[in-house]
Enzyme design. Structure first.
Site, PDB file in Angstrom:
ATOM      1  N   ASP A  70      78.639 -84.007  40.242  1.00  0.00           N
ATOM      2  CA  ASP A  70      79.977 -83.872  40.809  1.00  0.00           C
ATOM      3  C   ASP A  70      80.551 -85.249  41.141  1.00  0.00           C
ATOM      4  O   ASP A  70      79.874 -86.277  40.982  1.00  0.00           O
ATOM      5  CB  ASP A  70      79.897 -82.984  42.050  1.00  0.00           C
ATOM      6  CG  ASP A  70      81.128 -82.119  42.222  1.00  0.00           C
ATOM      7  OD1 ASP A  70      82.196 -82.461  41.682  1.00  0.00           O
ATOM      8  OD2 ASP A  70      81.028 -81.081  42.908  1.00  0.00           O
ATOM      9  N   ASP A 122      88.141 -75.674  40.625  1.00  0.00           N
ATOM     10  CA  ASP A 122      87.110 -74.662  40.862  1.00  0.00           C
ATOM     11  C   ASP A 122      87.700 -73.264  40.766  1.00  0.00           C
ATOM     12  O   ASP A 122      88.816 -73.012  41.251  1.00  0.00           O
ATOM     13  CB  ASP A 122      86.520 -74.823  42.267  1.00  0.00           C
ATOM     14  CG  ASP A 122      85.519 -75.955  42.360  1.00  0.00           C
ATOM     15  OD1 ASP A 122      85.320 -76.671  41.365  1.00  0.00           O
ATOM     16  OD2 ASP A 122      84.937 -76.128  43.452  1.00  0.00           O
TER      17      ASP A 122
END
Length: 320
Positions: free
Chosen positions: A130, A191
């Site tokens: 990430d 997301d």
């Protein structure tokens, strides 16, 4: 194809009050059991993936990331062996910033090689890297550096880069040729959330930008719309995030639909109203008879001329 904890279980670390759902060794063992015992593995669902919130709040005295000892008492290597014993693969999460998205220790530039070696030593098979709490300069250095470090371990580890989502997801900010050289898959956009509006928002973004995104994908290099069921037409990974212990029969029927399992479909528009379709089989039980239809591939009703460009090969596909 596989299963990931994040969308369903988030950063639930309250194992005292919620032992069945907290981010823990037990949760991932349970999901590995379900994948191996309920028919998922045979359909290609082979990854069990840990997301954020698995570590302690500080690195160990040796500088390495360490799993929370209360929630992962056996350690990650032990969990990886449990997963491997069931014919599956284990994925793990790290973040190239000063901290992960949920505030756990990050993998800064000086820690990349150490963390890659740690993951390989544990027997990890997949890394989601990430980009929270990092800047564009560090990302430009860090994502290629982690690719190099993973390769240097000698262990095959699928590499998922979140880089594009932090710099807008599109060219010219995103160099998809470079991404294809260093990453196996990459997160392009936001997301996914547990709502239909979220699904439609991601679908709309990919539809609007498909001319930029479609050419980036190919074998070993995939766009990742974040666990979206558009995976087949996009040649993207299909990653579930649900409770496999309590899945409804309807949901199971969709996710275990054999027609789409292990067959990737690539579509590309051509000039003069023509289209190119490629059906890529990842099955091991070849020859395999696969049937589809133009209607299932979202072509409007009409008359089409179909040409098979594979010379002198037996048919493996029937299109009506």
């Amino acid at each position: 194809m596989g299963w990931m904890a994040w969308e369903r279980f988030r950063c639930d670390i309250d194992c005292k009050n919620d032992p069945e759902n907290c981010i823990s060794e037990k949760l991932f063992r349970d999901m590995a059991d379900r994948l191996s015992e309920d028919g998922w593995r045979e359909l290609g669902y082979e990854y069990v993936m840990i997301d954020d919130c698995w570590t302690t709040m500080q690195r160990g005295g040796d500088g390495r990331l360490q799993p929370d000892p209360n929630r992962f008492p056996g350690g990650i290597a032990h969990l990886a062996q449990y997963v491997h014993d069931r014919g599956l693969k284990l994925g793990i999460y790290a973040d190239m910033g000063t901290a992960t998205c949920m505030g756990y220790p990050g993998t800064t530039l000086d820690k990349i090689e150490l963390d890659a070696q740690t993951f390989a030593g544990w027997g990890v098979d997949y890394l989601k890297f990430d980009g929270c709490n990092s800047d564009a300069i560090d990302q430009l250095k860090g994502y290629p550096l982690m690719s190099k470090a993973l390769n240097a371990t000698g262990r095959p580890i699928a590499y998922s880069c979140s880089w594009p989502v932090y710099i807008g997801g599109l060219p010219p900010n995103v160099n998809y040729s470079l991404l294809g050289d260093i990453c196996n898959l990459w997160r392009n956009f936001n997301d996914i959330q547990d709502s239909w509006d979220s699904v439609l928002g991601i679908s709309d973004w990919f539809h609007t930008n498909q001319d930029d995104l479609q050419p980036a994908a190919g074998p070993g290099r995939w766009n990742d719309p974040d666990m979206m069921a558009l995976w087949a037409i996009m040649a993207a990974p299909l990653i579930m995030s649900n409770d496999l212990r309590a899945l409804s029969n309807d949901a199971r029927a969709i996710l275990q639909n054999r027609e789409k399992s292990r067959i990737d479909v690539y579509w590309r528009p051509l000039s003069h109203s023509s289209h190119a379709l490629v059906f890529l089989s990842r099955r091991q039980d070849m020859p395999y008879s696969y049937q589809s239809s133009l209607a299932k591939l979202n072509f409007p009703a009409g008359t089409y001329e179909v040409s098979d460009t594979r010379p002198r090969l037996p048919p493996f596909l029937m299109i009506t």
